[in-house]
Enzyme design. Structure first.
Site, PDB file in Angstrom:
ATOM      1  N   CYS A   2      11.506  -0.521  -3.607  1.00  0.00           N
ATOM      2  CA  CYS A   2      12.430  -1.602  -4.465  1.00  0.00           C
ATOM      3  C   CYS A   2      13.465  -1.681  -3.702  1.00  0.00           C
ATOM      4  O   CYS A   2      14.159  -1.111  -2.680  1.00  0.00           O
ATOM      5  CB  CYS A   2      12.953  -0.929  -5.839  1.00  0.00           C
ATOM      6  N   TRP A  72       9.071  -2.599  -6.259  1.00  0.00           N
ATOM      7  CA  TRP A  72       7.645  -2.204  -5.800  1.00  0.00           C
ATOM      8  C   TRP A  72       7.067  -1.206  -6.750  1.00  0.00           C
ATOM      9  O   TRP A  72       8.037   0.097  -7.011  1.00  0.00           O
ATOM     10  CB  TRP A  72       7.954  -1.383  -4.529  1.00  0.00           C
ATOM     11  N   GLU A 465      -4.052   3.376  15.498  1.00  0.00           N
ATOM     12  CA  GLU A 465      -2.946   2.461  15.287  1.00  0.00           C
ATOM     13  C   GLU A 465      -3.473   0.898  15.085  1.00  0.00           C
ATOM     14  O   GLU A 465      -3.222   0.135  14.205  1.00  0.00           O
ATOM     15  CB  GLU A 465      -1.698   2.499  16.154  1.00  0.00           C
ATOM     16  N   GLU A 472      -3.965  -3.231   7.256  1.00  0.00           N
ATOM     17  CA  GLU A 472      -2.882  -3.458   6.409  1.00  0.00           C
ATOM     18  C   GLU A 472      -2.650  -5.160   6.242  1.00  0.00           C
ATOM     19  O   GLU A 472      -2.256  -5.473   5.167  1.00  0.00           O
ATOM     20  CB  GLU A 472      -1.821  -2.609   6.522  1.00  0.00           C
ATOM     21  N   LYS A 587       7.799  -1.675   2.668  1.00  0.00           N
ATOM     22  CA  LYS A 587       8.376  -1.225   4.076  1.00  0.00           C
ATOM     23  C   LYS A 587       8.708   0.063   4.035  1.00  0.00           C
ATOM     24  O   LYS A 587       8.429   0.986   5.033  1.00  0.00           O
ATOM     25  CB  LYS A 587       9.163  -2.262   4.707  1.00  0.00           C
TER      26      LYS A 587
HETATM   27  O1  M6R Z   1       9.546   4.332   8.026  1.00  0.00           O
HETATM   28  P1  M6R Z   1       8.571   5.212   8.551  1.00  0.00           P
HETATM   29  O2  M6R Z   1       8.421   5.124  10.077  1.00  0.00           O
HETATM   30  O3  M6R Z   1       8.773   6.801   8.252  1.00  0.00           O
HETATM   31  O4  M6R Z   1       7.117   4.626   7.849  1.00  0.00           O
HETATM   32  C1  M6R Z   1       5.968   5.415   8.028  1.00  0.00           C
HETATM   33  C2  M6R Z   1       4.704   4.389   7.451  1.00  0.00           C
HETATM   34  O5  M6R Z   1       5.190   4.250   6.068  1.00  0.00           O
HETATM   35  C3  M6R Z   1       4.904   3.259   8.026  1.00  0.00           C
HETATM   36  O6  M6R Z   1       4.438   3.357   9.401  1.00  0.00           O
HETATM   37  C4  M6R Z   1       3.538   2.486   7.728  1.00  0.00           C
HETATM   38  O7  M6R Z   1       2.212   3.184   7.773  1.00  0.00           O
HETATM   39  C5  M6R Z   1       3.394   0.959   8.124  1.00  0.00           C
HETATM   40  N1  M6R Z   1       3.234  -0.136   7.119  1.00  0.00           N
HETATM   41  C6  M6R Z   1       2.726   0.718   9.224  1.00  0.00           C
HETATM   42  O8  M6R Z   1       2.650  -0.326   9.857  1.00  0.00           O
END
Ligand code: M6R
Length: 592
Positions: A2, A72, A465, A472, A587
């Protein structure tokens, strides 16, 4: 997750907040809403839709005190009733909330059964407004603080009362930042909503609240005692959060990588010993992370174990924190996180700290919760990453692992060689991004029902990756695998309709990957190959070739991930997906 954005000042806050919310949509976009305080009345405008719909609903409205929310969903489906802001039953109080109130059910039950309070939504958040009303005896701040003593869990909250020209906010576990300008104040989940108005900010720390009124702002603890705070300056400008002519943030962020890579190592590679991580008596490094940061950390394991001879383990933060890990004071536990707000990663660090480990962060967002909790580490300096699919953070994280390996390595030759190769890298990345054939490959395979991604050694995590990126944003199922594992199961998925993306760099495992490609080829699978040299075998075995520049082993993941990011992007685009805001995602995952 959110997003919260609020304004207290002399201008009409409605357009300011609507624009701010649009910038926070990366945090969630299930529903949105506003609360306007004017003439001792609170007006609430909400929609199940996105901010563009909220804008239409709020057309012509004006107020100097406004707060907004983009949701969210965690408790209660995304619909109008569950959208924020939420009000108390008597409509005197409105709140917006980011986080989860863990004891909301018992609080709700008590208010309903003992005091006959009526609830309208299924959210955990509504209880916040109802509790403030419950405690209110004429002093809004006092009622707000009493509410804070009752709720458990994570929260960033902003609250308004119709009879008080005041804006209150509090933070525990979910970020809130104050933006300060002469006579105007902003509260938001991050500074992007108000960047064009002020870059002077105060990041609220855990268990801090703020009171804003016509006399100014005060930061306090939850007992109401004033705290002294320091103003910080946001290190980037408005251009960093605009699309800059690109159709999507994701594409912009992919193309920013020549600069973001440079920003990560510039200023550090020639002063490597100035990195602020205690390294005495360290016997093991543990990376705790999620998603793309996890795959980047897997690359980090290959780099550090090979170049420094230090054991490294990489853990999903969500598993680590619940499985009683064996930790020692000689462990260095490093949180790897773009946002610096991922709840599981933050908790994994807190757990490690409580067990006496040395902790550090590899984080992009300055002033974030993880950065503050760790107190030492490496900042990526990649600028705001707004596309939900992480791209530039991945390449910068790998640069950070290379810096870490240089820091732990006492070998001057290694350090010297890496410096030379790193300095050439941004130009190579730029050259690749200017000439590539990926859009036509994406067109060719856009209707595939399933993709395999395979690599070995340091490029095995890159394959994972690549599969994550495709899943996604295009919603096409994909598996990322160590190519050597293929024959232990996933090869059953290969047929003439299955594209397999192979990463085949001319390195120590080149011949092995070629053998795996042969195995796919003889099962009629289609092969898209990412290579740094087009050999006779590659020409014979593959359907499509993407040639990348040659770089040293440690840097190959950075070069090889570029075509995977672009392939995912163009396939999603060809399928008409919402690339920057894919379904069900947000995000920053600030809930467990
Ligand atoms: O902000 P962070 O790097 O901790 O986030 C981790 C994951 O939530 C993030 O990488 C997520 O998998 C992305 N959507 C990948 O593209």
């Amino acid at each position: 997750m959110c997003g919260i954005s609020a304004y207290y000042g002399k201008e009409n806050g409605v357009p300011i907040i609507l624009q701010g919310l649009q910038r926070l949509e990366y945090r969630g976009y299930d529903s949105a809403g506003l609360a306007l305080l004017k003439n001792n009345e609170i007006e609430i405008i909400k929609t199940k839709g996105k901010i563009t719909e909220l804008k239409a609903l709020a057309e012509g409205r004006s107020a100097n005190i406004v707060m907004g929310h983009t949701r969210w969903a965690t408790h209660g489906e995304p619909n109008y009733i569950n959208a924020h802001p939420h009000s108390s039953a008597d409509n005197s109080i409105a709140i917006v909330h980011n986080g989860i109130i863990e004891n909301h059910a018992e609080l709700r039950k008590e208010l309903q059964e003992k005091y006959n309070y009526k609830f309208t939504s299924q959210t955990d958040s509504e209880v916040i407004a109802q509790l403030i009303q419950f405690f209110y005896k004429g002093d809004f701040e006092e009622a707000f603080r009493k509410m804070l003593t009752k709720i458990e869990g994570a929260f960033g909250i902003v609250a308004l009362h119709k009879d008080h020209k005041q804006m209150l906010c509090a933070r525990k576990g979910s970020p809130l930042v104050l933006g300060i300008k002469e006579g105007e104040y902003f509260i938001a989940s991050d500074p992007t909503p108000f960047l064009e108005y002020t870059k002077e900010v105060i990041y609220l720390n855990e268990k801090q609240m703020a009171v804003i009124d016509d006399t100014g702002y005060k930061v306090k603890d939850f007992n109401g005692f004033n705290l002294t705070t320091e103003l910080e300056t946001v290190p980037y400008g408005i251009e960093a959060i605009q699309k800059g002519g690109f159709e999507h943030y994701m594409l912009k962020e992919i193309f920013e990588q020549p600069e973001t890579i440079l920003n990560c190592f510039r200023g550090k590679i020639r002063h490597i010993d100035s990195i602020s991580i205690k390294k005495e008596n360290i016997k093991r490094i543990i990376f705790v992370c999620c998603g793309t940061s996890f795959y980047a950390a897997l690359v980090g394991k290959y780099i550090i174990e090979k170049t420094v001879n230090l054991p490294v383990s990489v853990e999903y933060a969500s598993e680590f924190r619940y499985r009683q890990p064996m930790l020692f004071p000689t462990d260095l536990v490093i949180a790897v996180s773009q946002s610096g707000e991922t709840a599981d990663t933050l908790e994994a660090i807190r757990l490690s700290k409580s067990l006496g480990c040395n902790v550090a962060g590899i984080v992009n967002v300055t002033g974030s919760s993880i950065a503050k909790e760790c107190g030492q580490g490496i900042y990526l300096h990649a600028g705001p990453e707004i596309g939900v699919a992480s791209t530039k953070a991945f390449s910068s994280q790998i640069i950070a692992f290379i810096l870490l390996s240089m820091y732990f390595s006492q070998n001057p030759y290694f350090r010297k060689e890496v410096i030379e190769d790193l300095e050439e890298l941004p130009a190579k990345v730029k050259a690749f991004l200017q000439i590539q054939n990926i859009q036509s490959i994406a067109e060719k395979y856009k209707h595939a029902k399933f993709f395999m991604y395979m690599g070995r050694d340091i490029n095995y995590p890159v394959a994972r990756e690549g599969a994550l990126k495709l899943k996604e944003i295009s919603y096409i199922p994909a598996e990322g695998y160590a190519a050597g594992e293929m024959k232990h199961g996933p090869i059953a998925l290969i047929d003439e309709n299955t594209p397999s993306v192979f990463i085949v760099t001319k390195d120590s495992v080149y011949e092995k990957v070629i053998s795996n490609m042969e195995e796919v080829k003889c099962r009629k699978g289609k092969i898209i190959c990412i290579c740094d040299e087009i050999t006779e075998e590659i020409e014979r075995l593959t359907n499509d070739i993407i040639l990348v520049p040659k770089v040293r082993w440690e840097l190959t993941p950075i070069i090889n991930v570029l075509p995977l990011q672009l392939l995912a992007y163009y396939i999603a685009k060809a399928n008409g997906r919402e690339i920057d805001q894919p379904r069900n995602l947000a995000k920053a995952v600030t809930v467990e």
